[in-house]
Write a protein that holds these residues in place. Structure first.
Motif, PDB file in Angstrom:
ATOM      1  N   GLN A 166      13.226   9.368  -3.940  1.00  0.00           N
ATOM      2  CA  GLN A 166      13.555  10.376  -4.981  1.00  0.00           C
ATOM      3  C   GLN A 166      13.645  11.611  -4.520  1.00  0.00           C
ATOM      4  O   GLN A 166      14.425  12.582  -4.644  1.00  0.00           O
ATOM      5  CB  GLN A 166      12.241  10.543  -5.935  1.00  0.00           C
ATOM      6  CG  GLN A 166      12.436  11.503  -7.152  1.00  0.00           C
ATOM      7  CD  GLN A 166      11.228  11.577  -7.980  1.00  0.00           C
ATOM      8  OE1 GLN A 166      10.292  11.024  -7.911  1.00  0.00           O
ATOM      9  NE2 GLN A 166      11.296  12.670  -9.032  1.00  0.00           N
ATOM     10  N   ALA A 212       8.648   5.225  -3.101  1.00  0.00           N
ATOM     11  CA  ALA A 212       9.374   5.653  -4.319  1.00  0.00           C
ATOM     12  C   ALA A 212       9.524   7.218  -4.221  1.00  0.00           C
ATOM     13  O   ALA A 212      10.642   7.589  -4.679  1.00  0.00           O
ATOM     14  CB  ALA A 212       8.474   5.159  -5.444  1.00  0.00           C
ATOM     15  N   ASP A 213       8.404   8.068  -3.725  1.00  0.00           N
ATOM     16  CA  ASP A 213       8.493   9.457  -3.564  1.00  0.00           C
ATOM     17  C   ASP A 213       9.489   9.782  -2.555  1.00  0.00           C
ATOM     18  O   ASP A 213      10.293  10.805  -2.857  1.00  0.00           O
ATOM     19  CB  ASP A 213       7.119  10.045  -3.261  1.00  0.00           C
ATOM     20  CG  ASP A 213       6.179   9.825  -4.299  1.00  0.00           C
ATOM     21  OD1 ASP A 213       6.523   9.538  -5.598  1.00  0.00           O
ATOM     22  OD2 ASP A 213       5.047   9.948  -4.015  1.00  0.00           O
ATOM     23  N   GLU A 221       0.777  -1.383  -0.079  1.00  0.00           N
ATOM     24  CA  GLU A 221      -0.052   0.171  -0.035  1.00  0.00           C
ATOM     25  C   GLU A 221       0.758   1.293   0.169  1.00  0.00           C
ATOM     26  O   GLU A 221       0.548   2.121  -0.700  1.00  0.00           O
ATOM     27  CB  GLU A 221      -0.921   0.050   1.177  1.00  0.00           C
ATOM     28  CG  GLU A 221      -1.932  -0.976   1.289  1.00  0.00           C
ATOM     29  CD  GLU A 221      -1.839  -2.275   1.837  1.00  0.00           C
ATOM     30  OE1 GLU A 221      -0.458  -2.396   1.817  1.00  0.00           O
ATOM     31  OE2 GLU A 221      -2.553  -2.717   2.656  1.00  0.00           O
ATOM     32  N   GLU A 222       2.167   1.346   0.498  1.00  0.00           N
ATOM     33  CA  GLU A 222       2.652   2.392   0.666  1.00  0.00           C
ATOM     34  C   GLU A 222       4.105   2.483  -0.242  1.00  0.00           C
ATOM     35  O   GLU A 222       4.812   3.197  -0.069  1.00  0.00           O
ATOM     36  CB  GLU A 222       3.491   2.483   2.014  1.00  0.00           C
ATOM     37  CG  GLU A 222       2.530   2.341   3.287  1.00  0.00           C
ATOM     38  CD  GLU A 222       1.635   3.621   3.392  1.00  0.00           C
ATOM     39  OE1 GLU A 222       1.860   4.581   2.813  1.00  0.00           O
ATOM     40  OE2 GLU A 222       0.434   3.618   3.997  1.00  0.00           O
ATOM     41  N   SER A 223       3.999   1.680  -1.467  1.00  0.00           N
ATOM     42  CA  SER A 223       4.867   1.399  -2.321  1.00  0.00           C
ATOM     43  C   SER A 223       5.284   2.890  -3.120  1.00  0.00           C
ATOM     44  O   SER A 223       6.167   3.415  -3.255  1.00  0.00           O
ATOM     45  CB  SER A 223       4.642   0.372  -3.246  1.00  0.00           C
ATOM     46  OG  SER A 223       3.535   0.506  -3.834  1.00  0.00           O
ATOM     47  N   ASN A 224       3.991   3.430  -3.466  1.00  0.00           N
ATOM     48  CA  ASN A 224       4.407   4.891  -4.084  1.00  0.00           C
ATOM     49  C   ASN A 224       4.846   5.806  -3.238  1.00  0.00           C
ATOM     50  O   ASN A 224       5.792   6.603  -3.569  1.00  0.00           O
ATOM     51  CB  ASN A 224       2.903   5.368  -4.531  1.00  0.00           C
ATOM     52  CG  ASN A 224       2.222   4.479  -5.547  1.00  0.00           C
ATOM     53  OD1 ASN A 224       2.925   3.829  -6.364  1.00  0.00           O
ATOM     54  ND2 ASN A 224       1.009   4.790  -5.712  1.00  0.00           N
ATOM     55  N   ASN A 225       4.601   5.837  -1.998  1.00  0.00           N
ATOM     56  CA  ASN A 225       5.125   6.829  -1.043  1.00  0.00           C
ATOM     57  C   ASN A 225       6.660   6.621  -0.631  1.00  0.00           C
ATOM     58  O   ASN A 225       7.228   7.564  -0.652  1.00  0.00           O
ATOM     59  CB  ASN A 225       4.273   6.872   0.494  1.00  0.00           C
ATOM     60  CG  ASN A 225       2.980   7.224   0.244  1.00  0.00           C
ATOM     61  OD1 ASN A 225       2.637   8.141  -0.394  1.00  0.00           O
ATOM     62  ND2 ASN A 225       2.019   6.911   1.276  1.00  0.00           N
TER      63      ASN A 225
END
Length: 490
Positions: free
Chosen positions: A466, A462-463, A456-460
């Motif tokens: 970065q 990645a951000d 669920e937190e994979s996008n967070n």
């Protein structure tokens, strides 16, 4: 009403169960490594006087100093124990003074034992108060003629005694209906006991124990046995013989009711006591109607909430609520005894509109509390509709005896969610990125947290990588609880 007492005895602990009509009502547990000390008499030494609290700490030889309030100290020149509220603690005791005290409350949690100098020594029918000359009678004996007969009987026996200092006596509930022979035997026993205690006091240096109360099995026979008890079953041959000898000497009328239980099946399993003990450790108590209680025990007080649950009734809402509260009143009184809940107790019955229903529930609750051996006091219903009461606490509750705080949640009863821990990890990584130079970060956490970080937190994640310009890796640590994590520089 059928009542039985069951005793389960092992070298490590003694357990006594009071069963009424096949249902467990009270449980007493005494472990060989941590016996209760209520009733013990000590020669203590005052180690600290606290004028601001009107109290003092007394060393009686335990790990923690015990506590005594000024109201529990008899003035040195007043053997009748008159009210001394106006006398300061400084005028009663001083540091280094030897003091003969009796324990009224076991050490509870972080608090030391509570003490009094008003010594009382119980026998089967009488309680001796060496520093008093009053003859009192248990309030549970309600018949005025019987009360007057008992008072006259005791006073007559005391007049025939040649002792100059006889002390005062309280007639216990078990004294109802007894004759002169039993009274005289108790008086003689208690006077001999006090004489031996006085001799020990003179010969012993503080801090030291002067007198220890009886072990749990014998104490049960002295304090709990009444004419309603049909059987006393004991699963230890050795304890049975000791109790049998004790009974023949002090409680001969119940001699035929004491039995040795030789069965292979544990006695507490046979009568369903083990299951009831486990249920008594649960926060939720199910009622037969489908309603339930929620019992929360804290250091300050115990709260009990009544809910209708699955019970929908048959007529109308008011009748449903009334029946649930009526059943809850009986169940709560039993739970107070079974769990040995003490101190301040707040009960939230379901709100009732009918005054007659409120009175009936109150009467049912009062009647159910009549058999409670601990002193209870109901102060009434508060403006918020809560029933406020107190119950005298002299020993640890069942939960405190058998359980300890959860090491994972530290007794809170809740854990941070995996989502909350993930966001804490993100904040920790940002703090580390600002404070230290590194090529990347490894997060050590529980499986539930790592699974969420990778899903669920994979996008967070990645951000975050970065933003800080460094890679973040995750590693499952099986021994970590859900709230534990570490961020390691790599």
């Amino acid at each position: 009403m059928s009542e039985e007492i069951l005793m389960n005895i092992t070298p490590m602990e003694s357990r006594v169960a009071l069963v009424e009509n096949g249902v467990l009502q009270e449980i007493y547990i005494e472990r060989s490594c941590s016996r209760g000390i209520v009733g013990n008499v000590y020669k203590g030494k005052v180690v600290r006087v606290l004028p601001g609290m009107q109290a003092a700490f007394v060393d009686i030889g335990l790990e923690r100093a015990a506590f005594i309030h000024a109201s529990e100290i008899a003035p040195r020149n007043d053997k009748n124990g008159d009210d001394q509220n106006e006398i300061s603690i400084v005028g009663l005791v001083h540091e280094g003074q030897a003091l003969v005290v009796q324990v009224t409350k076991d050490p509870l949690g972080t608090k030391g034992a509570r003490l009094t100098t008003h010594i009382s020594l119980p026998a089967r029918y009488l309680v001796l108060m060496p520093h008093n000359n009053h003859v009192g009678i248990s309030l549970r004996i309600e018949d005025e003629e019987e009360r007057e007969r008992l008072r006259t009987l005791v006073e007559g026996c005391l007049e025939q005694e040649s002792r100059q200092e006889q002390g005062g006596f309280i007639l216990r509930t078990a004294a109802e209906g007894i004759g002169e022979e039993e009274v005289r035997a108790d008086i003689l026993f208690l006077h001999r006991l006090w004489s031996s205690i006085e001799e020990s006091i003179r010969e012993t240096r503080a801090p030291a124990v002067i007198y220890e109360d009886l072990p749990l099995p014998q104490r049960t026979m002295r304090d709990l046995v009444n004419p309603d008890i049909e059987k006393i079953r004991i699963d230890s041959q050795e304890t049975f013989q000791k109790v049998h000898k004790f009974v023949k000497k002090l409680v001969p009328q119940v001699d035929g009711r004491v039995e040795y239980y030789p069965g292979e099946r544990p006695i507490f399993d046979l009568f369903g006591v083990e299951d009831e003990i486990n249920k008594a450790l649960s926060r939720k108590v199910q009622l037969k109607s489908g309603g339930y209680l929620i019992i929360d025990q804290t250091e300050a007080m115990t709260t009990i909430d009544v809910n209708t649950g699955a019970f929908v009734g048959h007529r109308n809402l008011e009748e449903t609520i009334f029946k649930t509260n009526l059943e809850a009143a009986v169940a709560i009184a039993r739970q107070l005894r079974l769990r040995n809940l003490g101190g301040i107790i707040i009960i939230d019955f379901i709100d009732m509109e009918e005054p007659e229903h409120q009175r009936q529930v109150q009467r049912a609750f009062d009647k159910s509390l009549e058999k409670d051996h601990a002193k209870t006091n109901i102060t009434g219903v508060s403006d918020l509709g809560l029933v406020e009461m107190t119950r005298k606490r002299t020993r640890e509750s069942l939960e405190n005896v058998l359980c300890e705080s959860c090491p994972t949640c530290s007794g809170r009863g809740t854990l941070k969610t995996a989502e909350t821990v993930c966001y804490e990890i993100f904040r920790e990584i940002l703090r580390a990125a600002r404070a230290y130079e590194s090529d990347g970060y490894r997060v050590l956490a529980s499986e539930s947290v790592v699974d969420r970080l990778l899903d669920e937190e994979s996008n967070n994640v990645a951000d975050l990588e970065q933003f800080i310009g460094k890679p973040v890796r995750f590693q499952v640590e099986p021994i970590y609880s859900q709230e534990q994590f570490d961020v390691v520089l790599v």
